[in-house]
Design a protein around this motif. Structure first.
Motif, mmCIF file in Angstrom:
data_model
loop_
_atom_site.group_PDB
_atom_site.id
_atom_site.type_symbol
_atom_site.label_atom_id
_atom_site.label_comp_id
_atom_site.label_asym_id
_atom_site.label_seq_id
_atom_site.Cartn_x
_atom_site.Cartn_y
_atom_site.Cartn_z
ATOM 1 N N ILE A 134 28.830 31.970 49.639
ATOM 2 C CA ILE A 134 27.706 32.392 50.477
ATOM 3 C C ILE A 134 26.904 31.183 50.933
ATOM 4 C CG2 ILE A 134 25.505 33.646 50.439
ATOM 5 C CD1 ILE A 134 26.894 35.634 48.499
ATOM 6 N N ALA A 135 26.737 30.211 50.044
ATOM 7 C CA ALA A 135 26.004 28.994 50.414
ATOM 8 C C ALA A 135 26.741 28.218 51.498
ATOM 9 C CB ALA A 135 25.802 28.118 49.179
ATOM 10 N N ALA A 136 28.072 28.252 51.465
ATOM 11 C CA ALA A 136 28.865 27.542 52.482
ATOM 12 C C ALA A 136 28.782 28.209 53.839
ATOM 13 C CB ALA A 136 30.320 27.437 52.027
ATOM 14 N N ASP A 137 28.735 29.552 53.856
ATOM 15 C CA ASP A 137 28.677 30.298 55.119
ATOM 16 C C ASP A 137 27.903 31.589 54.883
ATOM 17 O OD1 ASP A 137 29.005 31.482 57.558
ATOM 18 O OD2 ASP A 137 31.192 31.486 57.547
ATOM 19 N N GLY A 138 26.600 31.510 55.065
ATOM 20 C CA GLY A 138 25.741 32.640 54.782
ATOM 21 C C GLY A 138 25.886 33.800 55.737
ATOM 22 N N LEU A 139 26.556 33.588 56.884
ATOM 23 C CA LEU A 139 26.713 34.656 57.868
ATOM 24 C C LEU A 139 28.057 35.370 57.758
ATOM 25 C CD1 LEU A 139 25.098 32.994 61.024
ATOM 26 C CD2 LEU A 139 24.062 34.548 59.364
ATOM 27 N N SER A 140 28.851 35.014 56.751
ATOM 28 C CA SER A 140 30.128 35.688 56.533
ATOM 29 C C SER A 140 29.909 36.886 55.606
ATOM 30 C CB SER A 140 31.142 34.732 55.913
ATOM 31 O OG SER A 140 32.322 35.420 55.560
ATOM 32 N N ALA A 141 30.436 38.042 56.026
ATOM 33 C CA ALA A 141 30.270 39.259 55.222
ATOM 34 C C ALA A 141 31.148 39.245 53.977
ATOM 35 C CB ALA A 141 30.590 40.487 56.066
ATOM 36 N N ALA A 142 32.301 38.556 54.038
ATOM 37 C CA ALA A 142 33.294 38.662 52.964
ATOM 38 C C ALA A 142 32.771 38.234 51.593
ATOM 39 C CB ALA A 142 34.548 37.873 53.340
ATOM 40 N N PRO A 143 32.100 37.074 51.439
ATOM 41 C CA PRO A 143 31.650 36.707 50.092
ATOM 42 C C PRO A 143 30.539 37.609 49.570
ATOM 43 C CG PRO A 143 30.858 35.110 51.707
ATOM 44 C CD PRO A 143 31.828 35.997 52.417
ATOM 45 N N ARG A 144 29.671 38.099 50.467
ATOM 46 C CA ARG A 144 28.632 39.051 50.035
ATOM 47 C C ARG A 144 29.282 40.331 49.508
ATOM 48 N NH1 ARG A 144 23.140 37.145 50.282
ATOM 49 N NH2 ARG A 144 23.025 35.743 52.075
ATOM 50 N N LEU A 145 30.296 40.789 50.216
ATOM 51 C CA LEU A 145 30.987 42.005 49.804
ATOM 52 C C LEU A 145 31.664 41.808 48.453
ATOM 53 C CD1 LEU A 145 31.772 44.875 50.693
ATOM 54 C CD2 LEU A 145 33.764 43.880 51.835
ATOM 55 N N ALA A 146 32.334 40.664 48.272
ATOM 56 C CA ALA A 146 33.018 40.388 47.007
ATOM 57 C C ALA A 146 32.012 40.305 45.857
ATOM 58 C CB ALA A 146 33.812 39.091 47.121
ATOM 59 N N LEU A 147 30.897 39.627 46.095
ATOM 60 C CA LEU A 147 29.883 39.488 45.046
ATOM 61 C C LEU A 147 29.271 40.836 44.700
ATOM 62 C CD1 LEU A 147 28.059 37.828 43.193
ATOM 63 C CD2 LEU A 147 26.575 37.383 45.175
ATOM 64 N N ALA A 148 28.927 41.620 45.734
ATOM 65 C CA ALA A 148 28.304 42.922 45.476
ATOM 66 C C ALA A 148 29.251 43.862 44.740
ATOM 67 C CB ALA A 148 27.864 43.543 46.799
ATOM 68 N N ARG A 149 30.535 43.842 45.098
ATOM 69 C CA ARG A 149 31.505 44.688 44.396
ATOM 70 C C ARG A 149 31.566 44.329 42.910
ATOM 71 N NH1 ARG A 149 36.225 44.451 48.946
ATOM 72 N NH2 ARG A 149 35.797 46.450 49.959
ATOM 73 N N LEU A 150 31.599 43.015 42.633
ATOM 74 C CA LEU A 150 31.685 42.591 41.238
ATOM 75 C C LEU A 150 30.411 42.954 40.483
ATOM 76 C CD1 LEU A 150 33.028 41.166 38.893
ATOM 77 C CD2 LEU A 150 32.236 38.973 39.835
ATOM 78 N N LEU A 151 29.249 42.715 41.078
ATOM 79 C CA LEU A 151 27.988 43.050 40.417
ATOM 80 C C LEU A 151 27.914 44.550 40.111
ATOM 81 C CD1 LEU A 151 25.522 40.835 42.480
ATOM 82 C CD2 LEU A 151 26.224 40.467 40.104
ATOM 83 N N TRP A 152 28.369 45.368 41.072
ATOM 84 C CA TRP A 152 28.339 46.822 40.856
ATOM 85 C C TRP A 152 29.274 47.214 39.712
ATOM 86 C CZ3 TRP A 152 30.745 51.222 44.150
ATOM 87 C CH2 TRP A 152 30.090 52.434 43.877
ATOM 88 N N ARG A 153 30.472 46.582 39.686
ATOM 89 C CA ARG A 153 31.413 46.845 38.587
ATOM 90 C C ARG A 153 30.809 46.469 37.245
ATOM 91 N NH1 ARG A 153 36.513 43.559 39.096
ATOM 92 N NH2 ARG A 153 36.807 44.438 37.019
#
Length: 309
Positions: A193-212
């Motif tokens: 996310i720090a490398a590319d804050g406008l990319s949806a993919a890392p936010r989605l991956a992080l949120a999925r893991l946090l929810w799990r």
């Protein structure tokens, strides 16, 4: 033997009659046919050259990349295949095609293509993107150790490309997650996310893991932060997850809002995904007490496929 002059076109009427007139004019007509044929051939060659310029391998590749960026992966793949048919040695098209094969769920095909490219291309044998794509391909096949080796090679070759850095950190997060090293995975996703804050993919991956991991509030915060930062960027997968996270926290109206947006953004070729979103949306309507909307939405989900979430 007396020769009869052939019938002349109307534009030649009035030419004085002579025994040799017909032969001369016939010869001129034949010569004219040859000239016309030559001009016709030249025109065909010119048209073929123009066609070749319009439908060159580079043109197909450019179209492939444009369609890939727009999310039309199948049509993009067809254009990359056309580029390689015209120019089999166009390595950039091979890389793009491997990237599309991975996105379409074909890691085996991508791995074979990238392996051949690494062996035959001096330009791409040390390319960091090829190493990243190989890591993604073998990770998709469950070969986590090999994925780590490819990621190490990619990191050694990586320059200052933000997009490639984001992909590398996101893949490293997936590797760590596959090995149940969850804090490390979270750190890699945050680095992506720090490398590319406008990319949806890392936010989605992080949120999925946090929810799990049971951190629904943190997952919701990540998803809503991205939605605020990129309001014009269509991200149906992210909105779909946001709806489910809100539902798990009993925010049924907020869940319905996110899931409605996700369904609206889905393409017509995503019936199974739409069915799952509609099922989740029906549950959100039921949770909010709107039984009629829930029943109608559940019926729509049944019309699109399985109701397994």
């Amino acid at each position: 033997v007396k020769l009869r002059a052939p019938v002349m076109p109307s534009v030649l009427c009035g030419v004085p009659s002579h025994p040799l007139t017909g032969l001369v004019l016939t010869g001129l007509s034949i010569a004219g046919l040859f000239v016309a044929a030559g001009l016709g051939l030249a025109a065909q060659v010119a048209r073929a050259q123009a066609f070749a310029q319009v439908f060159s391998a580079e043109t197909y590749l450019a179209q492939c990349l444009r369609l890939e960026a727009g999310g039309d992966l199948e049509t993009a793949r067809q254009n990359c295949q056309n580029a390689l048919e015209l120019e089999p040695g166009l390595d950039a098209a091979s890389v793009a095609l491997a990237r599309l094969e991975l996105a379409l769920g074909e890691p085996g095909a991508a791995e074979l293509r990238l392996g051949r490219l690494s062996e035959t291309s001096t330009d791409y044998s040390t390319d960091p993107e090829v190493a990243l794509l190989l890591a993604e391909a073998v990770l998709g096949a469950g070969r986590v150790g090999e994925a780590e080796a490819h990621l190490r090679r990619a990191r050694e070759r990586l320059g200052s490309d933000a997009a490639l850095s984001e992909r590398l950190e996101r893949l490293a997060g997936r590797v760590a997650e596959a090995q149940a090293r969850y804090p490390e995975a979270v750190a890699h996703y945050r680095a992506a996310i720090a490398a590319d804050g406008l990319s949806a993919a890392p936010r989605l991956a992080l949120a999925r893991l946090l929810w799990r991991l049971g951190e629904a509030e943190a997952a919701q915060s990540e998803l809503e932060t991205f939605a605020r930062l990129s309001p014009d960027q269509p991200a149906p997968d992210l909105l779909s997850l946001l709806g489910r996270v809100r539902w798990s926290r009993s925010d049924f109206s907020g869940a319905a809002q996110a899931l409605e947006a996700a369904v609206a953004l889905r393409g017509g070729g995503q019936a199974a995904v739409q069915a799952r979103d509609l099922q989740a949306l029906a549950l959100a309507y039921y949770g909010a007490g709107d039984l009629r909307a829930g029943s109608v939405t559940l019926e729509a989900a049944l019309g699109r496929g399985s109701l397994l979430m």
